[in-house]
Scaffold this motif. Sequence first.
Motif, PDB file in Angstrom:
ATOM      1  N   ARG A 316      53.123  48.511 111.838  1.00  0.00           N
ATOM      2  CA  ARG A 316      51.990  48.384 112.282  1.00  0.00           C
ATOM      3  C   ARG A 316      52.122  46.841 113.063  1.00  0.00           C
ATOM      4  O   ARG A 316      53.019  45.636 112.015  1.00  0.00           O
ATOM      5  N   ARG A 358      41.677  52.719 110.042  1.00  0.00           N
ATOM      6  CA  ARG A 358      42.899  52.610 109.531  1.00  0.00           C
ATOM      7  C   ARG A 358      43.405  51.256 109.003  1.00  0.00           C
ATOM      8  O   ARG A 358      43.854  50.757 108.329  1.00  0.00           O
ATOM      9  N   GLU A 361      42.541  49.078 106.413  1.00  0.00           N
ATOM     10  CA  GLU A 361      43.395  49.654 105.188  1.00  0.00           C
ATOM     11  C   GLU A 361      44.502  48.003 104.532  1.00  0.00           C
ATOM     12  O   GLU A 361      44.661  48.289 103.215  1.00  0.00           O
ATOM     13  N   GLU A 394      48.712  62.202 102.725  1.00  0.00           N
ATOM     14  CA  GLU A 394      48.747  60.990 103.280  1.00  0.00           C
ATOM     15  C   GLU A 394      47.619  60.316 103.037  1.00  0.00           C
ATOM     16  O   GLU A 394      46.512  61.021 101.642  1.00  0.00           O
ATOM     17  N   ASP A 396      46.003  56.567 100.750  1.00  0.00           N
ATOM     18  CA  ASP A 396      45.525  55.113 101.776  1.00  0.00           C
ATOM     19  C   ASP A 396      46.137  54.382 100.595  1.00  0.00           C
ATOM     20  O   ASP A 396      46.897  53.347 100.828  1.00  0.00           O
TER      21      ASP A 396
END
Length: 473
Positions: A316, A358, A361, A394, A396
Amino acid sequence: MVEFVGRRNELRMLDRELNKVAAGAGGQRPGRCVMLRGRRRVGKSRLVEQFAERSGVPFLFYAATGASPTADLERFASDAQSSTLPLAHVVSAARPATWDAAFDVLAASLPHDRVSVVVMDEVPYLMDAAGAFEGVLQRAWDRALEAKPVLLVLIGSDLSMMEALNSYGRPFHQRGREMVLGPLNPAEVGGMLGLAEPADAFDAALITGGLPLICAEWPHGAGMWDFLGTALNDPVSALLVSAERSLAAEFPQQAQARTVLSAIGTGERTFSNIARAAGGIGATPLQRSLGLLSEKRVIAAELPLSTRPSKDRRYRVADPYLRFWLKHLGPAMQEIERGRGDLTLQRIRTNWTSWRGRAVEPLVREALARLLPDANLPAAPAIGGYWTRTNDVEIDIVGADRAPIAKDLLFVGSVKWLENSPFDSHDLAALHRHRAALTPEPVPTVAVSRSGTACTGPDAAYGPAELLAAWPS
């Protein structure tokens, strides 16, 4: 002039270092050095200028350009001439032709009976692979500069090179104190922009990245969409140009790394998907580009946090502003430049909720790391996320005793960051299912929601106000 906000802790740290210089004045080695690093445009130079001006002591602020050794030395003499050092004319008159000579004449011009400050900005421009400048700096410090009551501040935006400056085996190792300057945190962003709602402060932090120059263009108390509407109609706004300028300085010749970064910025997270989005780039050059981007701290390479090893690495963009720019603004620059920022704004509106869900997060995890322990959860040395290769599971938020392979899992959580939809029993049931896939242990569950919690059962719950309190004013 951009209003100077925040940075109280950093100013106090610099004040303490200057006080130590003053306390040691008259001794054999009163000089001290601070090595300040941080990403471009986070306000490093402005911070140190504010500190030096407020201190009231004579100071020299020099900014390297990297154009050529001759040009940098000429700039040094010029900056010395405009400084407040009592004997600044000695440096400018000497017009030194080497850094050895420049440091010699600098040491001779520094006061011996009062404290002074010398700032060298963009030090990585002066560094080379052979370490020649570092050796010159080390000799000058050991032989002359440290003997003067001076605070030497070395500033750099290339994080890896600034870390190397103080690393073991390098000439300047352990000669200065390291200091890292990050962007303005969400609480500082909200305070600077006059945003009354904590949730709005997080939105603004995701858009501006906490960069002071971008925050300075946000009208006090204005809403996010009003700010974006204005900025997208100004092709030279800081929101639009800051990323391109930073990337041009960071990667002047690495076109392939820029392509890979753009692929990650558009939302690709896995190695194979990044390769496809980057035009079918081969594994070896892709690995090289990812390594360069990671080394420069532009991207974060993360592994799932669990008690089992995994090779399912995901990538990311580390900086929220750059992540926003790469996804929404960079691809639309031609459109914006021809006066159709309204089309760009409409796309941002359409994609905002899913992108923000997203993007927020990492900020949530950072806030929890700062908040804990509290009455409901223990402190967690590592806070990350968990996923499987197929994404059927998934999670978080995962708190653990270490990363990426934990011995003990401490809690798991889910982030639901929607305007009008609270965390409910369906979200909690999904979290329980995913927890069961991760561990058979009934570790505590955490609900993080922008719009509150509409169920009983989570062991802890946090909203924007609780998270923003992680950064006390």
